[in-house]
Design an enzyme around this catalytic site. Structure first.
Site, short mmCIF file in Angstrom:
data_model
loop_
_atom_site.label_atom_id
_atom_site.label_comp_id
_atom_site.label_asym_id
_atom_site.label_seq_id
_atom_site.Cartn_x
_atom_site.Cartn_y
_atom_site.Cartn_z
N CYS A 253 0.81 -1.22 0.00
CA CYS A 253 0.00 0.00 0.00
C CYS A 253 0.84 1.26 0.00
O CYS A 253 0.46 2.27 -0.61
CB CYS A 253 -0.96 -0.01 1.17
SG CYS A 253 -0.18 -0.06 2.78
N HIS A 295 -1.68 1.01 7.40
CA HIS A 295 -2.13 1.22 6.03
C HIS A 295 -1.83 2.64 5.59
O HIS A 295 -1.58 3.53 6.41
CB HIS A 295 -3.64 0.95 5.93
CG HIS A 295 -4.15 0.90 4.53
ND1 HIS A 295 -3.49 0.26 3.51
CD2 HIS A 295 -5.28 1.42 3.96
CE1 HIS A 295 -4.18 0.36 2.40
NE2 HIS A 295 -5.26 1.08 2.64
N ASP A 310 -8.29 5.52 -2.21
CA ASP A 310 -7.37 4.43 -1.87
C ASP A 310 -7.21 3.54 -3.10
O ASP A 310 -8.05 2.68 -3.39
CB ASP A 310 -7.93 3.62 -0.70
CG ASP A 310 -6.92 2.61 -0.15
OD1 ASP A 310 -5.99 2.24 -0.90
OD2 ASP A 310 -7.05 2.20 1.01
#
Length: 692
Positions: A253, A295, A310
């Protein structure tokens, strides 16, 4: 500006009216002259480049007012030039619509085939540290490693988004996704990996406004960068720099968010990398998060305010063991409304929730996780809104509001039992009755009523803490959900069903159900109970069906006390397919002294429109006089026969065939009919006679 002394007062006033609109330009001229005289030449190269950019701005050939500019009431003027030479595109934001952190500066990067625009330098917006994944099959992509935040440019008050009253506003700005159809197709096919600058320049060929540029970057990353499952398990193989992610086509991520930030910077869009906590792969219901964040995602400044997205979660999914990645695009995480984004994203810096008021981490931990499918399937809200719920007296109730009709299924500990679901047009209620104390997992799946796919999407998950069991409730396994009349019942052709509720309580074991049928609908009913000694083929004889035109009536005589599932199966008369359950009721009788015999057996000659008034019991007492009464339209004669005895029934003025008959002399009593004088007699009903 002063008036001439020689002018009259009226002349001075007229002159002031004419000249007043020119005052701002005169003041700007004075400021410009003053600035130019005081500063002289630019002190820095940046000033020189900024001045060069300003000098190249031209008036737009056309102005398009989009829905998003109308939405905010703060339109931005866009000046555009063709994509050749060193021409650039500049988006000018009104001063009052741009926060100090959101001011955009543009400068020419040098001679390129396509324009390369760079927004405000994003240094100071970066988060340091590696970012591991938090992935789940059918869920979204996350990360686990610590991702501590350095400096940041925080949103101000005007960037905060109001909470949508019904959670139906999925996006933080009104956009028409169909508008991006051609752009999405173009961006998904671009295959440039030589440099971030080269990639963005190719994407910008078809993207003109900041929103289109952002969309092109989003689509490209979501369709070309796969989650690096190996790097998730091995930190030594984890590379998050934009060029590493671009060339390998893989990243965790942090790699997604850093590449997204870099591409936005090249495109002239201010972008922020945000770190925080997430509810995804590895997340446990009711989990308490530690100090380390797990994250990373992005915030972008667009149309005068910050927005969240995202790209990691938008790109695809991995299996439960995080060993295989599958591209599965999710548009939900593009400019997601902050009130929905907070369901599974919690930024370490609370300002980046973009909500007023903001949530605490403890509230985030306690709140229910609404998956993206919760909203994309048309759901609005759920009660209770906490992940962990405690049963009360052995029962828990969940209510879900919907914008339109939605189909639901559930699993309690992976089994579709011990729950009672009722359905209304804009609401689903689920009553849960765990049969053991302890912790139970409840999962709820949904799909839109027009969706023809067989699979359902997981939308909610609860952890049920059960301290006691309600032994009085025992739901038959034969129940087909939902229970009771609903819009789904009407869709199957069963209308105005009574009783309107899902449960029918009867103390004497008898009840009646009525409903209206749509045209050409064939139906029958079955009765099921757990642990009943009544054979299945005999259970159906405890239901008596009567039809009068399109009006239907079912009489039920329960064979004993207990809980029963009454299922009404229907299909179009000329439909070659099989019958499907159109309506289901739960019948409950606590009276253990109830023992009702079956109804008489009917043969194929029994037609819709016939009506049996008496006797209803299928077992008649021996050596007794029994009164018969039936309505048989179109019948020429009707007789009752027992052994060697035969008695004709008389047609009354009210239209009923009636007569008294003695049950002595045989084991069976049969009602026969003929439809004309020359027709032979046909068996219609058969009764049993008690034996001693």
């Amino acid at each position: 500006m002063a008036f001439h002394d020689g002018l009259t007062t009226v002349q001075q006033i007229l002159l002031a009216i004419v000249c007043f609109p020119l005052l701002p330009f005169y003041l700007c001229y004075l400021c410009f002259v003053d600035s130019d005289e005081s500063k002289g030449k630019p002190d820095t190269l940046a000033q020189a480049e900024e001045g060069k950019a300003q000098a190249t701005v031209r008036q737009p050939r056309s102005t398009v007012v989009t829905s998003e500019t109308r939405y905010y009431g703060q339109p931005s003027a866009v000046a555009s030039e063709p994509d050749h030479g060193n021409h650039i595109t500049v988006e000018i934001h009104p001063r009052q619509t741009t926060s100090q952190t959101g001011k955009e500066h543009f400068f020419n990067k040098g001679t390129q085939v396509f324009p390369h625009l760079r927004g405000q330098d994003n240094e100071g917006f970066h988060d340091e540290g590696d970012q591991g994944p938090s992935l789940s099959q059918g869920q979204d992509l996350h990360g686990f490693q610590n991702y501590e935040e350095e400096g940041s440019s925080l949103p101000d008050e005007q960037d905060l988004h109001a909470y949508p009253w019904d959670k139906s506003c999925l996006k933080s700005m009104p956009i028409d996704l169909q508008h991006f159809k051609n752009l999405d197709a173009y961006a998904a096919k671009v295959n440039v990996r030589s440099s971030v600058e080269d990639l963005v320049s190719v994407l910008l060929q078809e993207a003109h406004s900041d929103l289109e540029k952002l969309r092109a970057i989003w689509i490209w990353i979501c369709h070309h960068i796969e989650y690096d499952v190996k790097a998730y398990r091995n930190e030594a193989e984890r590379f998050c720099e934009p060029m590493d992610v671009l060339r390998s086509g893989k990243g965790v991520c942090a790699g997604y968010s850093k590449l997204f930030e870099q591409m936005c910077s090249v495109a002239g869009i201010q972008c922020k990398e945000v770190s925080g906590y997430s509810k995804g792969h590895g997340y446990k219901l009711g989990q308490v998060f530690g100090r380390k964040t797990d994250h990373a995602w992005n915030a972008v400044f667009l149309h005068g305010r910050w927005h969240l997205l995202d790209s990691t979660w938008g790109s695809g999914i991995v299996d439960d063991s995080c060993a295989k990645f599958t591209f599965r695009y999710k548009d939900f995480y593009f400019l997601t409304h902050p009130a929905l984004f907070i369901a599974d994203h919690f930024p370490k810096d609370h300002e980046w929730q973009l909500l007023k008021p903001s949530l605490t981490l403890q509230q985030f931990e306690r709140n229910m996780r609404s998956r993206s499918e919760f909203y994309t399937e048309g759901l609005v809200a759920a009660t209770p809104a906490t992940t962990v719920i405690q049963t009360e007296n052995g029962k828990a109730t969940i209510v879900i509001e919907t914008r339109s009709p939605v189909r639901f299924v559930f699993e309690l500990n992976k089994v579709r039992e011990n729950c009672l679901m009722t359905l209304q047009r804009n609401e689903m209620k689920l009553e849960v009755y765990p049969q053991q104390t302890g912790t139970h997992c409840l999962q709820i799946y949904a799909k839109h009523f027009k969706d023809t796919k067989e699979s359902y999407s997981l939308v909610l998950e609860y952890s049920l803490k059960c301290s006691s069991v309600d032994k009085s409730i025992c739901l038959p396994k034969g129940l087909i959900q939902p229970v009771g009349p609903s819009w789904l019942t009407e869709q199957a052709g069963v209308l105005k069903a009574l009783p309107p509720g899902p449960v029918i309580h009867t103390d004497d074991g008898r009840c009646t159900i009525t409903f209206t049928l749509t045209e050409d609908l064939d139906f029958f009913a079955t009765l099921e109970a757990d642990n009943s000694r009544i054979p299945e083929d005999m259970m159906k004889h405890h239901i008596w069906k009567t039809c009068r035109g399109n009006q239907a009536e079912l009489k039920i005589y329960l064979p004993h006390a207990g809980h029963f599932a009454l299922l009404i199966w229907a299909k179009k008369t000329f439909d070659p397919g099989s019958h499907k359950c159109a309506l289901c009721y739960l019948l409950s009788c606590p009276n253990k002294s109830v023992v009702w015999p079956v109804f008489p057996q009917s043969f194929t000659n029994w037609e819709d429109g016939y009506e049996l008034v008496a006797p209803l019991a299928g077992v008649l007492p021996a050596n007794c006089q029994v009164q018969f009464k039936l309505k048989l339209p179109g019948v020429f004669q009707a007789r009752v026969k027992c052994g060697e005895k035969s008695l004709p029934l008389i047609l009354s003025e009210a239209g009923f065939w009636e007569g008294a008959f003695n049950t002595s002399g045989g084991k069976n009593v049969t009602v026969t009919i003929s439809k004309d004088a020359d027709d032979s007699l046909w068996s219609l009903l058969e009764y049993k006679v008690e034996t001693h």
